[in-house]
Scaffold this motif. Sequence first.
Motif, mmCIF file in Angstrom:
data_model
loop_
_atom_site.group_PDB
_atom_site.id
_atom_site.type_symbol
_atom_site.label_atom_id
_atom_site.label_comp_id
_atom_site.label_asym_id
_atom_site.label_seq_id
_atom_site.Cartn_x
_atom_site.Cartn_y
_atom_site.Cartn_z
ATOM 1 N N UNK A 1 0.835 -1.196 0.000
ATOM 2 C CA UNK A 1 0.000 0.000 0.000
ATOM 3 C C UNK A 1 0.870 1.245 0.000
ATOM 4 N N UNK A 2 0.449 2.266 -0.730
ATOM 5 C CA UNK A 2 1.200 3.513 -0.848
ATOM 6 C C UNK A 2 0.306 4.695 -0.517
ATOM 7 N N UNK A 3 0.922 5.742 0.030
ATOM 8 C CA UNK A 3 0.224 6.988 0.319
ATOM 9 C C UNK A 3 1.221 8.131 0.246
ATOM 10 N N UNK A 4 0.704 9.343 0.151
ATOM 11 C CA UNK A 4 1.593 10.504 0.129
ATOM 12 C C UNK A 4 2.176 10.775 1.508
ATOM 13 N N UNK A 5 1.399 10.504 2.544
ATOM 14 C CA UNK A 5 1.833 10.771 3.912
ATOM 15 C C UNK A 5 1.498 9.587 4.810
ATOM 16 N N UNK A 6 2.278 9.423 5.851
ATOM 17 C CA UNK A 6 2.094 8.310 6.777
ATOM 18 C C UNK A 6 0.709 8.346 7.413
#
Length: 244
Positions: A201-206
């Motif tokens: 999973x990826x996101x711009x921010x934690x």
Amino acid sequence: LSHGGTLHGRQSLDPSRECEPLTYYHTTGPLGQLFAALEGRTAQWRVAAVGLGAGSIASYRRPGQEWTFYEVDPTVVQLARDPRFFTYLSKCSTDIEVVLGDARISLAREPGNQFDLLVLDAYNSDSVPIHLITQQALQLYLDKITDRGLIIFHISNQYLDLSPVVANLAQELGLVSFLKNDLILSEQEELLGKEPSQWVIMARRLEDLGDLIDDPGWQRLEGSGGPVWTDSYSSIFRVLKWNP
């Protein structure tokens, strides 16, 4: 539903379980954990899923959400929509849009900044559609998700370890990424139709990942600094499992 050596979907014949997602999409697996961890903010989600299979993950759709599947194979769409074979789309979660054609081309036509979740699950008998897992492809996905949007890759593969590939991509574009290896199943889970799987999973921010990062089963991925797959460069030899 299988193609070559790859299972693309399974549905229970028990009427009480027919809307339960099985195989790699089981509620106790990584995808189920994602929806459970972020349940509080998913009410109005718009979800895009690349790869239809039997339509299993449509079981996660809730009222108020908008879901669109992108599928390249018209035969797969026919099978998923035919209630003689599967009913995830016809009974469990109606009002699902399916866009036929190459997913990257179809997504490029969509307006930007609209999806809250993008699921990448497009495999064909353990082969990798490389054009869907390059720097340019990931940049396209980022353009299509919202500011807090998430991207999740299903990377299960018998012959290739794709985690370094997606880790390097995430690092290149300044994203945070986590890996969940859900590979050891109990006998009961196997009897219930679950299959081992790996997801990133990826996101711009934690903080966009919510409570998911508190689960010790999700491991933070760091790029290796190696070559990043692009539309003009990729090498499966670097990620081969020599003892699959």
